[in-house]
Design a protein around this motif. Structure first.
Motif, PDB file in Angstrom:
ATOM      1  N   ALA A 153       0.888  -1.198   0.064  1.00 32.43           N
ATOM      2  CA  ALA A 153      -0.006  -0.093   0.131  1.00 32.43           C
ATOM      3  C   ALA A 153       0.685   1.290   0.063  1.00 32.43           C
ATOM      4  O   ALA A 153       0.481   2.156  -0.850  1.00 32.43           O
ATOM      5  CB  ALA A 153      -0.853  -0.069   1.165  1.00 32.43           C
ATOM      6  N   TRP A 154       1.907   1.352   0.839  1.00 39.29           N
ATOM      7  CA  TRP A 154       2.995   2.519   0.619  1.00 39.29           C
ATOM      8  C   TRP A 154       3.250   2.654  -0.560  1.00 39.29           C
ATOM      9  O   TRP A 154       3.292   3.738  -1.219  1.00 39.29           O
ATOM     10  CB  TRP A 154       4.081   2.164   1.798  1.00 39.29           C
ATOM     11  CG  TRP A 154       4.963   3.255   1.782  1.00 39.29           C
ATOM     12  CD1 TRP A 154       6.341   3.373   0.888  1.00 39.29           C
ATOM     13  CD2 TRP A 154       5.082   4.109   2.602  1.00 39.29           C
ATOM     14  NE1 TRP A 154       6.748   4.577   1.437  1.00 39.29           N
ATOM     15  CE2 TRP A 154       6.285   5.064   2.383  1.00 39.29           C
ATOM     16  CE3 TRP A 154       4.248   4.670   3.790  1.00 39.29           C
ATOM     17  CZ2 TRP A 154       6.549   6.128   3.178  1.00 39.29           C
ATOM     18  CZ3 TRP A 154       4.635   5.802   4.469  1.00 39.29           C
ATOM     19  CH2 TRP A 154       5.519   6.672   4.314  1.00 39.29           C
ATOM     20  N   MET A 195       1.902   1.463  -3.497  1.00 37.47           N
ATOM     21  CA  MET A 195       1.041   2.216  -4.483  1.00 37.47           C
ATOM     22  C   MET A 195       0.333   3.543  -4.243  1.00 37.47           C
ATOM     23  O   MET A 195      -0.085   4.100  -5.258  1.00 37.47           O
ATOM     24  CB  MET A 195       0.014   1.117  -4.231  1.00 37.47           C
ATOM     25  CG  MET A 195       0.321  -0.250  -4.967  1.00 37.47           C
ATOM     26  SD  MET A 195       0.493  -0.217  -6.660  1.00 37.47           S
ATOM     27  CE  MET A 195      -1.145   0.073  -7.095  1.00 37.47           C
ATOM     28  N   TRP A 196       0.057   3.848  -2.963  1.00 39.63           N
ATOM     29  CA  TRP A 196      -0.748   4.945  -2.632  1.00 39.63           C
ATOM     30  C   TRP A 196      -0.088   6.094  -1.772  1.00 39.63           C
ATOM     31  O   TRP A 196      -0.583   7.207  -1.870  1.00 39.63           O
ATOM     32  CB  TRP A 196      -1.849   4.701  -1.548  1.00 39.63           C
ATOM     33  CG  TRP A 196      -2.729   3.218  -2.337  1.00 39.63           C
ATOM     34  CD1 TRP A 196      -2.504   2.013  -1.863  1.00 39.63           C
ATOM     35  CD2 TRP A 196      -3.573   3.535  -3.484  1.00 39.63           C
ATOM     36  NE1 TRP A 196      -3.404   1.349  -2.866  1.00 39.63           N
ATOM     37  CE2 TRP A 196      -4.145   2.369  -3.758  1.00 39.63           C
ATOM     38  CE3 TRP A 196      -3.959   4.567  -4.109  1.00 39.63           C
ATOM     39  CZ2 TRP A 196      -4.871   1.786  -4.737  1.00 39.63           C
ATOM     40  CZ3 TRP A 196      -4.941   4.184  -5.167  1.00 39.63           C
ATOM     41  CH2 TRP A 196      -5.412   2.975  -5.459  1.00 39.63           C
ATOM     42  N   ALA A 199       0.217   9.055  -4.483  1.00 40.79           N
ATOM     43  CA  ALA A 199      -0.959   9.110  -5.216  1.00 40.79           C
ATOM     44  C   ALA A 199      -1.535  10.476  -5.177  1.00 40.79           C
ATOM     45  O   ALA A 199      -1.394  11.110  -4.060  1.00 40.79           O
ATOM     46  CB  ALA A 199      -2.272   8.200  -5.059  1.00 40.79           C
ATOM     47  N   PRO A 216      -5.157  10.044  -2.402  1.00 48.53           N
ATOM     48  CA  PRO A 216      -5.167   8.673  -1.765  1.00 48.53           C
ATOM     49  C   PRO A 216      -6.065   8.507  -0.857  1.00 48.53           C
ATOM     50  O   PRO A 216      -6.045   7.327  -0.154  1.00 48.53           O
ATOM     51  CB  PRO A 216      -3.565   8.966  -1.036  1.00 48.53           C
ATOM     52  CG  PRO A 216      -3.591  10.212  -0.505  1.00 48.53           C
ATOM     53  CD  PRO A 216      -4.104  10.987  -1.709  1.00 48.53           C
ATOM     54  N   ASN A 227      -3.484  13.423   7.172  1.00 46.54           N
ATOM     55  CA  ASN A 227      -3.872  11.900   6.448  1.00 46.54           C
ATOM     56  C   ASN A 227      -4.763  11.116   7.372  1.00 46.54           C
ATOM     57  O   ASN A 227      -4.984  10.094   7.233  1.00 46.54           O
ATOM     58  CB  ASN A 227      -2.772  11.301   6.300  1.00 46.54           C
ATOM     59  CG  ASN A 227      -1.772  11.998   5.270  1.00 46.54           C
ATOM     60  OD1 ASN A 227      -2.396  12.694   4.328  1.00 46.54           O
ATOM     61  ND2 ASN A 227      -0.545  11.699   5.328  1.00 46.54           N
ATOM     62  N   HIS A 278      -6.922   7.213   4.502  1.00 48.32           N
ATOM     63  CA  HIS A 278      -5.859   7.169   3.769  1.00 48.32           C
ATOM     64  C   HIS A 278      -5.692   5.834   3.320  1.00 48.32           C
ATOM     65  O   HIS A 278      -5.382   4.902   4.301  1.00 48.32           O
ATOM     66  CB  HIS A 278      -4.706   7.804   4.317  1.00 48.32           C
ATOM     67  CG  HIS A 278      -3.476   8.240   3.394  1.00 48.32           C
ATOM     68  ND1 HIS A 278      -2.896   7.426   2.512  1.00 48.32           N
ATOM     69  CD2 HIS A 278      -3.136   9.409   2.969  1.00 48.32           C
ATOM     70  CE1 HIS A 278      -1.883   8.007   2.067  1.00 48.32           C
ATOM     71  NE2 HIS A 278      -2.120   9.234   2.003  1.00 48.32           N
ATOM     72  N   HIS A 279      -5.341   5.421   2.061  1.00 40.57           N
ATOM     73  CA  HIS A 279      -5.540   4.153   1.271  1.00 40.57           C
ATOM     74  C   HIS A 279      -4.046   3.290   1.896  1.00 40.57           C
ATOM     75  O   HIS A 279      -3.845   2.349   1.904  1.00 40.57           O
ATOM     76  CB  HIS A 279      -5.452   4.271  -0.121  1.00 40.57           C
ATOM     77  CG  HIS A 279      -6.148   2.871  -0.383  1.00 40.57           C
ATOM     78  ND1 HIS A 279      -5.881   1.676   0.086  1.00 40.57           N
ATOM     79  CD2 HIS A 279      -6.743   2.456  -1.781  1.00 40.57           C
ATOM     80  CE1 HIS A 279      -6.434   0.877  -0.467  1.00 40.57           C
ATOM     81  NE2 HIS A 279      -7.125   1.129  -1.615  1.00 40.57           N
ATOM     82  N   THR A 280      -3.056   4.406   2.321  1.00 43.51           N
ATOM     83  CA  THR A 280      -1.723   3.749   2.997  1.00 43.51           C
ATOM     84  C   THR A 280      -2.057   3.088   4.191  1.00 43.51           C
ATOM     85  O   THR A 280      -1.493   2.310   4.482  1.00 43.51           O
ATOM     86  CB  THR A 280      -0.673   4.701   2.927  1.00 43.51           C
ATOM     87  OG1 THR A 280      -0.388   5.347   1.476  1.00 43.51           O
ATOM     88  CG2 THR A 280       0.557   4.238   3.340  1.00 43.51           C
ATOM     89  N   ASP A 339      -6.825  -0.546   4.214  1.00 43.71           N
ATOM     90  CA  ASP A 339      -7.539  -1.204   2.975  1.00 43.71           C
ATOM     91  C   ASP A 339      -8.866  -1.007   3.093  1.00 43.71           C
ATOM     92  O   ASP A 339      -9.424  -0.994   4.348  1.00 43.71           O
ATOM     93  CB  ASP A 339      -7.110  -2.483   2.536  1.00 43.71           C
ATOM     94  CG  ASP A 339      -5.706  -2.678   2.165  1.00 43.71           C
ATOM     95  OD1 ASP A 339      -5.123  -1.628   1.592  1.00 43.71           O
ATOM     96  OD2 ASP A 339      -5.096  -3.957   2.025  1.00 43.71           O
TER      97      ASP A 339
END
Length: 208
Positions: free
Chosen positions: A14-15, A17-18, A21, A24, A156, A181-183, A186
């Motif tokens: 996740a770190w 990927m997002w 972003a 995010p 965040n 925050h998606h980081t 999920d």
């Protein structure tokens, strides 16, 4: 609070990927049955919003992802949680108040009353920088179907918004938005948190 290496945690993917972003944040909506909280609030003379905030903290404390948060490009791990509430202050404006989460409803209620009174009178925010803070905004005077929080790129923290509760026959409900925050977590973690929140609301016990 301590910095940790995201690549050595379950949030490594996740770190990558997002974290960088442009947007995010993810927002979920859920309608909650708050009948029991309203009943307990009236029976024991306790603030409805305080009880909701305690249930939020209690549910979040059962999801480990709430104890980490990306801050200034670093992944931070926290030992404690807090729930933020917006307070109408003596100047006719609003101030921010972080209330430390406590498993004891008695202690949380005492802190909530003391700190929100202090913030209302002083017009100064009360920030707990050493805790992972869950933001909330209760628009209790208005009927809203949902709200999506603004992502400033500075904070965040997870954030929840709800409006006036509504009566449905013999039940009382409101719709809450939960932005995260998606980081940090999920969708499955967020959905589990919301299910835990409904459960904590439904089984609320008050023993003073």
């Amino acid at each position: 609070m301590q910095q940790i290496d995201p690549m050595e945690t379950t949030r490594a993917y996740a770190w990558e990927m997002w974290m960088n972003a442009p947007m995010p944040m993810v927002t979920f909506f859920k309608t909650l049955d708050v009948t029991r909280v309203l009943r307990m609030s009236r029976r024991h003379g306790l603030k409805f919003n305080m009880l909701i905030c305690w249930c939020i903290g209690r549910a979040a404390s059962q999801v480990r992802e709430f104890y980490t948060l990306p801050v200034d490009g670093r992944l931070m791990k926290y030992d404690s949680l807090a729930v933020n509430t917006i307070v109408a202050n003596s100047m006719g404006e609003v101030s921010s108040c972080d209330v430390p989460y406590n498993d004891s409803l008695v202690d949380f209620s005492a802190d909530y009353d003391r700190l929100t009174r202090q913030v209302a009178e002083s017009c100064e925010n009360h920030d707990l920088t050493e805790s992972m803070v869950i933001g909330t905004s209760a628009l209790v005077d208005y009927d809203i179907d949902g709200a999506v929080g603004m992502y400033s790129g500075m904070f965040n923290n997870p954030f929840m918004i709800w409006g006036r509760y509504k009566r449905r026959l013999f039940r009382t409900q409101f719709t809450v938005s939960f932005q995260f925050h998606h980081t940090q977590m999920d969708g499955a973690h967020a959905a589990r948190f919301l299910d835990l929140l409904q459960n904590e609301i439904s089984v609320l016990r008050i023993n003073f």
